[in-house]
Design a protein around this motif. Structure first.
Motif, short mmCIF file in Angstrom:
data_model
loop_
_atom_site.label_atom_id
_atom_site.label_comp_id
_atom_site.label_asym_id
_atom_site.label_seq_id
_atom_site.Cartn_x
_atom_site.Cartn_y
_atom_site.Cartn_z
N VAL A 92 55.57 50.22 50.42
CA VAL A 92 55.19 51.51 51.03
C VAL A 92 55.79 52.71 50.29
CG1 VAL A 92 57.08 51.79 52.70
CG2 VAL A 92 54.76 52.58 53.29
N ARG A 93 56.82 52.49 49.49
CA ARG A 93 57.48 53.61 48.79
C ARG A 93 56.70 54.10 47.58
NH1 ARG A 93 62.99 50.62 47.61
NH2 ARG A 93 61.39 49.16 46.89
N HIS A 94 55.76 53.26 47.10
CA HIS A 94 55.05 53.59 45.86
C HIS A 94 53.54 53.52 46.06
CE1 HIS A 94 58.99 53.02 44.14
NE2 HIS A 94 59.01 51.77 44.57
N GLU A 95 52.83 54.32 45.31
CA GLU A 95 51.37 54.23 45.30
C GLU A 95 50.99 52.85 44.78
OE1 GLU A 95 48.20 56.34 42.50
OE2 GLU A 95 49.17 57.77 43.85
N PRO A 96 49.96 52.21 45.36
CA PRO A 96 49.54 50.91 44.84
C PRO A 96 49.24 50.98 43.35
CG PRO A 96 48.44 51.36 46.92
CD PRO A 96 49.18 52.61 46.54
N THR A 97 49.67 49.94 42.63
CA THR A 97 49.49 49.89 41.17
C THR A 97 48.06 49.46 40.84
OG1 THR A 97 50.04 47.55 41.06
CG2 THR A 97 51.90 49.11 40.92
N ILE A 128 42.82 22.12 58.03
CA ILE A 128 43.20 23.19 58.96
C ILE A 128 43.15 24.54 58.24
CG2 ILE A 128 44.62 21.77 60.54
CD1 ILE A 128 47.10 22.76 59.05
N PRO A 129 43.00 25.64 58.99
CA PRO A 129 42.88 26.95 58.35
C PRO A 129 44.16 27.39 57.64
CG PRO A 129 42.83 27.17 60.76
CD PRO A 129 42.88 25.71 60.45
N GLU A 130 43.97 28.26 56.63
CA GLU A 130 45.10 28.81 55.88
C GLU A 130 45.00 30.32 55.81
OE1 GLU A 130 45.70 24.89 53.01
OE2 GLU A 130 44.84 26.70 52.14
N ILE A 131 46.15 30.98 55.89
CA ILE A 131 46.26 32.42 55.65
C ILE A 131 47.27 32.57 54.52
CG2 ILE A 131 46.98 34.66 56.56
CD1 ILE A 131 46.06 33.72 59.32
N ALA A 132 46.83 33.20 53.43
CA ALA A 132 47.69 33.32 52.25
C ALA A 132 48.31 34.72 52.19
CB ALA A 132 46.89 33.03 50.99
N PHE A 133 49.41 34.82 51.46
CA PHE A 133 50.11 36.09 51.26
C PHE A 133 50.21 36.35 49.77
CE2 PHE A 133 51.01 34.96 55.50
CZ PHE A 133 51.38 36.12 56.17
N ALA A 134 49.76 37.55 49.36
CA ALA A 134 49.76 37.91 47.94
C ALA A 134 50.42 39.27 47.76
CB ALA A 134 48.33 37.97 47.40
N GLY A 135 51.06 39.47 46.62
CA GLY A 135 51.66 40.77 46.33
C GLY A 135 52.41 40.73 45.02
N ARG A 136 52.78 41.91 44.57
CA ARG A 136 53.57 42.01 43.35
C ARG A 136 54.90 41.30 43.51
NH1 ARG A 136 52.85 45.58 39.44
NH2 ARG A 136 55.04 46.09 39.26
N SER A 137 55.46 40.88 42.39
CA SER A 137 56.81 40.33 42.41
C SER A 137 57.75 41.38 43.00
CB SER A 137 57.26 40.00 40.98
OG SER A 137 56.39 39.04 40.43
N ASN A 138 58.65 40.94 43.83
CA ASN A 138 59.68 41.82 44.40
C ASN A 138 59.15 42.76 45.48
OD1 ASN A 138 62.43 42.00 44.32
ND2 ASN A 138 62.47 43.78 43.00
N ASN A 156 52.35 58.01 53.11
CA ASN A 156 52.21 56.90 52.17
C ASN A 156 51.17 55.88 52.62
OD1 ASN A 156 54.25 58.30 50.97
ND2 ASN A 156 55.71 56.62 50.89
N LEU A 157 51.04 55.69 53.94
CA LEU A 157 50.02 54.78 54.45
C LEU A 157 48.63 55.33 54.14
CD1 LEU A 157 51.52 53.70 57.91
CD2 LEU A 157 51.52 52.40 55.77
N SER A 158 48.49 56.66 54.21
CA SER A 158 47.21 57.29 53.86
C SER A 158 46.89 57.10 52.38
CB SER A 158 47.25 58.79 54.16
OG SER A 158 47.37 59.00 55.54
N VAL A 159 47.92 57.20 51.54
CA VAL A 159 47.74 57.00 50.09
C VAL A 159 47.30 55.57 49.82
CG1 VAL A 159 48.97 56.87 47.87
CG2 VAL A 159 49.35 58.83 49.40
N ILE A 160 47.92 54.62 50.50
CA ILE A 160 47.56 53.20 50.33
C ILE A 160 46.10 52.99 50.71
CG2 ILE A 160 47.94 50.86 51.26
CD1 ILE A 160 50.98 51.67 51.44
N ARG A 161 45.69 53.53 51.85
CA ARG A 161 44.30 53.41 52.31
C ARG A 161 43.32 53.95 51.27
NH1 ARG A 161 42.14 52.01 56.57
NH2 ARG A 161 43.31 51.30 58.34
N LYS A 162 43.66 55.13 50.76
CA LYS A 162 42.77 55.80 49.81
C LYS A 162 42.71 55.03 48.48
CE LYS A 162 41.80 60.41 48.09
NZ LYS A 162 42.23 61.78 47.99
#
Length: 195
Positions: free
Chosen positions: A115-120, A23-33, A155-161
């Motif tokens: 959303v509070r920080h620029e992507p690392t 069956i299909p899977e959708i995964a979730f990834a991100g920094r700790s915390n 901040n959403l614009s910063v994330i996009r960029k």
């Protein structure tokens, strides 16, 4: 999409421990915390489905959850936490690469950023990796309740960029605390599963 039934299936550190590719899977990834467990709990409407920890870096396995008997949510280990040993961090890298590059029923990876920080640099690297494997396109900006409306927009614009998102790529602000953004994300997931 409405999630009505979720069950934890298994934790894995290597492919031989994964559930079948049926069956299909959708995964979730991100920094700790970044709030991955809180988001999974919000989506599944179950506060104890994914373990929320006050100390980052607790998810050290790939965790599989069966949703509505039709697809799986896969919780990937958080990356970028400084207090784990380098060897542990390398193990996680190998474990995630094996899953992302070799899982044929993996449809999409939802990447979480705060959303509070620029992507690392690691967020950017992760998104580039997802793009390489064609798993990109959905980014969740967590902790949306912690910024003002004008900050959120900026901040959403910063994330996009920073992640060099395409116009059609989605960035969804979510607040697990205020329970906002989940419906939009579930709609995106539904679209992915119906492709």
């Amino acid at each position: 999409m409405k999630i009505t039934k979720v069950e934890f299936l298994t934790s894995a550190v290597k492919s031989s421990q994964y559930p079948p590719e049926d069956i299909p899977e959708i995964a979730f990834a991100g920094r700790s915390n970044v709030g991955k467990s809180s988001l999974i709990n919000l989506l599944t409407n179950n506060r104890s489905m994914a373990k929320v920890s006050s100390s980052p870096g607790k998810t050290r396995t790939i965790n599989f959850f069966l949703v509505n008997g039709q697809f799986r949510i896969v919780d990937l280990p958080g990356y970028g936490y400084a207090k784990v040993a380098k060897s542990t961090s390398e193990d996680w890298g190998r474990m995630m690469e094996e899953y992302l590059s070799q899982r044929p029923n993996l449809k999409k990876v939802v990447q979480l950023v705060d959303v509070r920080h620029e992507p690392t640099a690691q967020d950017v690297q992760m998104y580039d990796y997802l793009r390489y494997y064609g798993l990109d396109g959905i980014v969740v900006a967590t902790k949306a309740d912690k910024v003002s409306r004008s900050e959120l927009s900026r901040n959403l614009s910063v994330i996009r960029k920073k992640l060099q998102l395409e116009q059609e790529d989605r960035v969804i602000p979510v607040s697990a605390l205020k329970k906002t953004g989940a419906d939009e994300l579930l709609t995106c997931m539904d679209e992915v599963l119906s492709l």
